[in-house]
Design a protein around this motif. Structure first.
Motif, mmCIF file in Angstrom:
data_model
loop_
_atom_site.group_PDB
_atom_site.id
_atom_site.type_symbol
_atom_site.label_atom_id
_atom_site.label_comp_id
_atom_site.label_asym_id
_atom_site.label_seq_id
_atom_site.Cartn_x
_atom_site.Cartn_y
_atom_site.Cartn_z
ATOM 1 N N VAL A 292 0.875 -1.176 0.000
ATOM 2 C CA VAL A 292 0.000 0.000 0.000
ATOM 3 C C VAL A 292 0.911 1.225 0.000
ATOM 4 C CG1 VAL A 292 -1.799 1.258 1.225
ATOM 5 C CG2 VAL A 292 -1.777 -1.244 1.276
ATOM 6 N N ASP A 293 0.953 1.930 -1.107
ATOM 7 C CA ASP A 293 1.891 3.044 -1.286
ATOM 8 C C ASP A 293 1.150 4.364 -1.097
ATOM 9 O OD1 ASP A 293 3.879 4.766 -1.943
ATOM 10 O OD2 ASP A 293 4.152 4.038 -4.002
ATOM 11 N N LEU A 294 1.498 5.087 -0.047
ATOM 12 C CA LEU A 294 0.888 6.394 0.196
ATOM 13 C C LEU A 294 1.672 7.529 -0.454
ATOM 14 C CD1 LEU A 294 -0.216 6.076 3.936
ATOM 15 C CD2 LEU A 294 -1.441 5.435 1.861
ATOM 16 N N GLY A 295 2.729 7.183 -1.162
ATOM 17 C CA GLY A 295 3.471 8.186 -1.915
ATOM 18 C C GLY A 295 4.259 9.141 -1.027
ATOM 19 N N VAL A 296 4.447 10.352 -1.519
ATOM 20 C CA VAL A 296 5.193 11.394 -0.804
ATOM 21 C C VAL A 296 4.190 12.337 -0.149
ATOM 22 C CG1 VAL A 296 6.841 13.287 -1.002
ATOM 23 C CG2 VAL A 296 7.100 11.240 -2.430
ATOM 24 N N ALA A 297 4.320 12.519 1.155
ATOM 25 C CA ALA A 297 3.399 13.394 1.878
ATOM 26 C C ALA A 297 3.560 14.837 1.409
ATOM 27 C CB ALA A 297 3.656 13.289 3.373
ATOM 28 N N THR A 298 2.446 15.544 1.323
ATOM 29 C CA THR A 298 2.460 16.960 0.941
ATOM 30 C C THR A 298 2.228 17.824 2.179
ATOM 31 O OG1 THR A 298 0.092 16.933 0.441
ATOM 32 C CG2 THR A 298 1.602 16.441 -1.359
ATOM 33 N N GLU A 299 2.874 18.960 2.201
ATOM 34 C CA GLU A 299 2.730 19.855 3.350
ATOM 35 C C GLU A 299 1.496 20.728 3.180
ATOM 36 O OE1 GLU A 299 5.196 23.360 5.730
ATOM 37 O OE2 GLU A 299 6.243 22.008 4.340
ATOM 38 N N GLU A 300 0.575 20.601 4.130
ATOM 39 C CA GLU A 300 -0.619 21.436 4.154
ATOM 40 C C GLU A 300 -0.400 22.575 5.155
ATOM 41 O OE1 GLU A 300 -3.034 20.848 1.972
ATOM 42 O OE2 GLU A 300 -1.909 19.116 1.241
ATOM 43 N N LEU A 301 -1.476 23.225 5.572
ATOM 44 C CA LEU A 301 -1.345 24.394 6.442
ATOM 45 C C LEU A 301 -0.649 24.057 7.752
ATOM 46 C CD1 LEU A 301 -1.987 27.397 6.869
ATOM 47 C CD2 LEU A 301 -4.180 26.696 7.876
#
Length: 422
Positions: A292-301
């Motif tokens: 299960v690949d959640l990829g690269v996390a993105t920075e939110e607020l």
């Protein structure tokens, strides 16, 4: 009942692809050991003393088993005959044989076990144990001096002739379009009956005659309809008839209830319904990988966000009575090197993708970043109530991972443990 398996939640996985070919042989083949699902365009030979194990194989010709050989065949299609002489044993389970089966033993006390089998021709056996269960025989059945004979829930187009069985005969749930003869047995002969004479769960239907001759032990008949005549001769003790018999006529000595008259009409219909199988609750992944690949996390607020979906799971429940079941999940903490992050930050939204089994998706669970413990504690992925449909259901879930902005950088992984409860 509780079953568990684990799947990787976040990881990097590289799988080398490839193809596996099923071996095929264009000539006669000698079998020793486990050949699996081979295809033999010819005859298959089991040499003396060899063990041959087949599973899902196809043999266009005959299977020939020599003395002391052992054939263990499951779900095998045979285009010709199965012939064995003095074998250690022959077991045919879930197998189709287009021709005849002939298994005789003089030196060995071997066995012939037939289960869930369709035979285009006849079955002949002698000098060994014979069990024929849940089978369809397109020809006749002949046994001679078999140790014992069990003919259970089996349809026979031709005649059945059982001769000289030293350790008894049991016939239950048989549908014989021809006639049946049992002679010379020196142990219990039970035709649709238990040893005390009561009718068993299945009974028998015999389109022709029933002949019981020269048997010298407990001889019981119950729950059996004979559309022709019952002929009794030379049995000591005489045949004991229980309840539920019917026959066109009876000649010879017997005790117990006189048979009734077979149903009148132009044709008779017979079918044997077996006991419902116990079944099982099972599941499998609907994918080629458990990653299960959640990829690269993105920075939110004020948090890091990563999203994905679990590998869908197919749940199949074939148990008798259709009892309730549920599948729950719990996720381990995320780790990267020496860093650990609580799995409470992972939440999900379960869903039912295919539903022939009356499954209901579990409740949505928010990320612990917002509130609660997320998937760090066991949560219900899907469930079904008692009495649900017997089809399969495919269930999945969308994942949402919200991590604090001060989470150390790294590639994190965790495991999802799924548990089936019933």
């Amino acid at each position: 009942m509780k079953n568990r398996w684990k799947a990787s939640a976040v990881a990097v996985l590289v799988v080398a692809g490839g193809a596996i070919a099923v071996p095929a042989y264009a000539a006669d083949l000698s079998c020793s050991g486990d050949l699996g699902d081979v295809t033999v365009d010819g005859n298959l030979m089991v040499a003396g003393g060899a063990d041959c194990v087949l599973g899902g194989a196809t043999v266009t010709g005959d299977i020939i088993v020599d003395a002391d050989g052992w054939l263990d065949a499951t779900s095998v299609t045979v285009g010709g005959d199965v012939v064995a002489t003095d074998p250690y044993g022959v077991s045919l389970d879930g197998t189709s044989v287009a021709g005849d089966i002939s298994v005789y033993s003089i030196e060995n006390a071997g066995f012939l076990y037939i289960n869930d089998l369709t035979v285009g021709g006849s079955v002949a056996a002698g000098g060994l144990d014979v069990e024929i269960v849940d089978a369809t025989i397109g020809g006749s059945v002949l046994t001679q001096e078999a140790s014992y004979v069990d003919l259970i829930r089996t349809s026979v187009v031709g005649d059945v002739d059982i001769q000289d069985s030293d350790f008894g005969v049991s016939v239950s749930g048989a549908i014989v379009q021809g006639s049946m003869s049992v002679s010379g047995s020196s142990r219990d002969v039970l035709i649709g009956a238990d040893s005390d004479g009561g009718a068993d769960a299945f009974g028998n239907k015999i389109g022709g005659d029933l002949s019981l001759t020269d048997n010298t032990a407990n001889l019981r008949v119950a729950g059996t309809t004979v559309y022709g005549a019952i002929a009794l001769s030379g049995n000591d003790p005489v045949a004991a008839f229980g309840a539920g018999n019917a026959a066109g006529s009876v000649t010879g000595d017997f005790t117990g209830d006189a048979p009734g008259t077979p149903p009148a009409g132009d044709q008779s219909i017979a079918v044997t319904v077996p006991e419902q199988a116990a079944g099982e609750l099972s599941w499998s992944l609907e994918g080629t990988s458990d990653l299960v690949d959640l990829g690269v996390a993105t920075e939110e607020l004020d948090y890091f966000l990563a999203e994905g979906s679990i590998v869908p799971i197919r749940v199949q429940d074939t148990r008798a009575g259709n009892p309730a079941w549920s599948v729950t999940a719990q996720v381990s903490d995320f780790t990267a090197g020496g860093q650990t992050v609580s799995s409470k930050y992972l939440g999900w939204m379960p869903e039912v993708l295919e539903n022939e089994g009356s499954a209901v998706a579990g409740a949505a669970v928010p990320s612990g970043f917002d509130s609660g413990d997320g998937l760090s504690v066991a949560r219900t992925l899907a469930s079904a109530d008692t009495g649900h449909a017997r089809g399969a259901s495919v269930v999945g879930a969308d994942l949402e991972l919200k991590l604090p902005l001060d989470t150390p950088q790294g590639t994190y992984s965790a495991t999802i443990t799924l548990t089936a409860l019933s």
